[in-house]
Motif scaffolding. Sequence first.
Motif, short mmCIF file in Angstrom:
data_model
loop_
_atom_site.label_atom_id
_atom_site.label_comp_id
_atom_site.label_asym_id
_atom_site.label_seq_id
_atom_site.Cartn_x
_atom_site.Cartn_y
_atom_site.Cartn_z
N MET A 1 -51.70 -12.67 -30.00
CA MET A 1 -52.76 -13.60 -29.68
C MET A 1 -52.90 -13.68 -28.16
SD MET A 1 -52.81 -17.55 -30.71
CE MET A 1 -54.23 -18.50 -30.68
N ASN A 2 -54.13 -13.75 -27.69
CA ASN A 2 -54.39 -13.84 -26.25
C ASN A 2 -54.77 -15.26 -25.87
OD1 ASN A 2 -53.91 -11.17 -25.57
ND2 ASN A 2 -56.00 -10.56 -26.03
N ALA A 3 -54.35 -15.65 -24.69
CA ALA A 3 -54.74 -16.94 -24.12
C ALA A 3 -55.45 -16.66 -22.80
CB ALA A 3 -53.52 -17.80 -23.88
N ILE A 4 -56.39 -17.51 -22.45
CA ILE A 4 -57.10 -17.39 -21.18
C ILE A 4 -56.40 -18.30 -20.17
CG2 ILE A 4 -59.29 -17.71 -19.96
CD1 ILE A 4 -59.44 -15.47 -21.93
N ARG A 5 -55.99 -17.73 -19.06
CA ARG A 5 -55.32 -18.48 -18.00
C ARG A 5 -56.09 -18.25 -16.70
NH1 ARG A 5 -51.35 -20.63 -20.84
NH2 ARG A 5 -50.02 -19.29 -22.06
N GLU A 39 -54.71 -8.40 -4.73
CA GLU A 39 -53.34 -7.96 -4.99
C GLU A 39 -52.83 -8.53 -6.32
OE1 GLU A 39 -51.23 -9.23 -1.53
OE2 GLU A 39 -52.10 -7.67 -0.27
N PHE A 40 -53.17 -9.79 -6.61
CA PHE A 40 -52.79 -10.40 -7.87
C PHE A 40 -53.44 -9.66 -9.04
CE2 PHE A 40 -53.82 -13.45 -11.26
CZ PHE A 40 -52.54 -13.79 -11.65
N ILE A 41 -54.72 -9.34 -8.91
CA ILE A 41 -55.43 -8.62 -9.97
C ILE A 41 -54.80 -7.26 -10.21
CG2 ILE A 41 -57.63 -7.49 -10.51
CD1 ILE A 41 -58.99 -9.91 -9.11
N ASN A 42 -54.46 -6.55 -9.16
CA ASN A 42 -53.81 -5.25 -9.31
C ASN A 42 -52.44 -5.40 -9.96
OD1 ASN A 42 -55.97 -3.87 -8.20
ND2 ASN A 42 -55.15 -4.02 -6.13
N GLU A 43 -51.74 -6.49 -9.69
CA GLU A 43 -50.42 -6.74 -10.26
C GLU A 43 -50.49 -6.99 -11.76
OE1 GLU A 43 -47.27 -10.34 -9.98
OE2 GLU A 43 -47.98 -9.53 -8.07
N ILE A 44 -51.45 -7.80 -12.22
CA ILE A 44 -51.54 -8.11 -13.65
C ILE A 44 -52.29 -7.05 -14.43
CG2 ILE A 44 -51.39 -10.60 -13.29
CD1 ILE A 44 -54.42 -10.73 -13.88
N GLY A 45 -53.11 -6.26 -13.76
CA GLY A 45 -53.90 -5.23 -14.41
C GLY A 45 -55.35 -5.63 -14.51
N VAL A 46 -56.22 -4.77 -14.05
CA VAL A 46 -57.65 -5.06 -13.99
C VAL A 46 -58.22 -5.29 -15.39
CG1 VAL A 46 -59.89 -4.12 -13.28
CG2 VAL A 46 -57.87 -3.73 -11.87
N ASP A 47 -57.68 -4.62 -16.40
CA ASP A 47 -58.21 -4.74 -17.75
C ASP A 47 -58.01 -6.13 -18.35
OD1 ASP A 47 -55.49 -4.12 -17.65
OD2 ASP A 47 -55.48 -3.41 -19.72
N LYS A 48 -57.12 -6.94 -17.78
CA LYS A 48 -56.87 -8.30 -18.28
C LYS A 48 -57.77 -9.35 -17.63
CE LYS A 48 -52.05 -7.40 -19.30
NZ LYS A 48 -50.67 -7.75 -19.01
N VAL A 49 -58.46 -8.99 -16.56
CA VAL A 49 -59.29 -9.94 -15.82
C VAL A 49 -60.58 -10.23 -16.58
CG1 VAL A 49 -60.56 -10.33 -13.67
CG2 VAL A 49 -58.32 -9.25 -13.62
N VAL A 50 -60.88 -11.51 -16.74
CA VAL A 50 -62.10 -11.94 -17.40
C VAL A 50 -63.18 -12.25 -16.37
CG1 VAL A 50 -63.11 -13.72 -18.89
CG2 VAL A 50 -60.79 -12.89 -19.33
N SER A 51 -62.81 -12.97 -15.30
CA SER A 51 -63.79 -13.39 -14.30
C SER A 51 -63.10 -13.67 -12.97
CB SER A 51 -64.49 -14.66 -14.79
OG SER A 51 -65.35 -15.16 -13.82
N VAL A 52 -63.84 -13.45 -11.89
CA VAL A 52 -63.38 -13.80 -10.55
C VAL A 52 -64.51 -14.62 -9.91
CG1 VAL A 52 -62.67 -12.96 -8.29
CG2 VAL A 52 -62.05 -11.68 -10.34
N THR A 53 -64.15 -15.81 -9.42
CA THR A 53 -65.15 -16.71 -8.85
C THR A 53 -64.72 -17.16 -7.47
OG1 THR A 53 -65.57 -17.53 -11.08
CG2 THR A 53 -66.44 -18.82 -9.27
N GLU A 54 -65.67 -17.16 -6.53
CA GLU A 54 -65.42 -17.69 -5.19
C GLU A 54 -66.10 -19.04 -5.07
OE1 GLU A 54 -66.65 -15.08 -2.08
OE2 GLU A 54 -65.14 -13.58 -2.57
N VAL A 66 -59.20 -16.61 -10.34
CA VAL A 66 -59.14 -15.43 -11.20
C VAL A 66 -58.80 -15.89 -12.61
CG1 VAL A 66 -58.00 -13.22 -11.61
CG2 VAL A 66 -58.35 -14.01 -9.27
N TRP A 67 -59.70 -15.64 -13.56
CA TRP A 67 -59.46 -15.94 -14.97
C TRP A 67 -59.02 -14.64 -15.63
CZ3 TRP A 67 -59.75 -20.78 -17.04
CH2 TRP A 67 -60.35 -21.75 -16.26
N TYR A 68 -57.94 -14.70 -16.42
CA TYR A 68 -57.41 -13.50 -17.05
C TYR A 68 -56.83 -13.80 -18.42
CZ TYR A 68 -52.97 -15.38 -15.33
OH TYR A 68 -51.90 -16.20 -15.07
N ARG A 69 -56.70 -12.72 -19.24
CA ARG A 69 -56.09 -12.83 -20.56
C ARG A 69 -54.60 -12.61 -20.45
NH1 ARG A 69 -59.46 -8.82 -21.67
NH2 ARG A 69 -61.56 -9.51 -22.05
N GLU A 70 -53.86 -13.38 -21.24
CA GLU A 70 -52.41 -13.22 -21.26
C GLU A 70 -51.95 -13.26 -22.72
OE1 GLU A 70 -49.34 -14.94 -18.33
OE2 GLU A 70 -49.55 -16.42 -19.92
#
Length: 88
Positions: A1-5, A39-54, A66-70
């Motif tokens: 199961m995936n969670a959005i963090r 750097e954080f996105i590269n560490e967790i993996g780009v395929d897990k990223v849902v959204s990036v907001t400034e 950075v919103w990502y799946r975990e």
Amino acid sequence: MNAIRHSTFVESTVYPIWSWNATARRERKRESIRQRAEEFINEIGVDKVVSVTEHAPSFGPFSVVVWYREAVNTDDLVLRAADDKHSA
């Protein structure tokens, strides 16, 4: 199961807008925060990223979110608060 963090990268110092060369310093600081988020996105993996907001308010700190799946272990016990009016 995936969670959005999410993970937030916030500007640590707010520079006054009336100081000399404030715009250039503010932009360098923002680029630094963008680099940390990348750097954080590269560490967790780009395929897990849902959204990036400034968030760049006129008065206040700049931030990148950075919103990502975990993956979440579904075998772990999950406790939820129950309302007295409802049965579990």
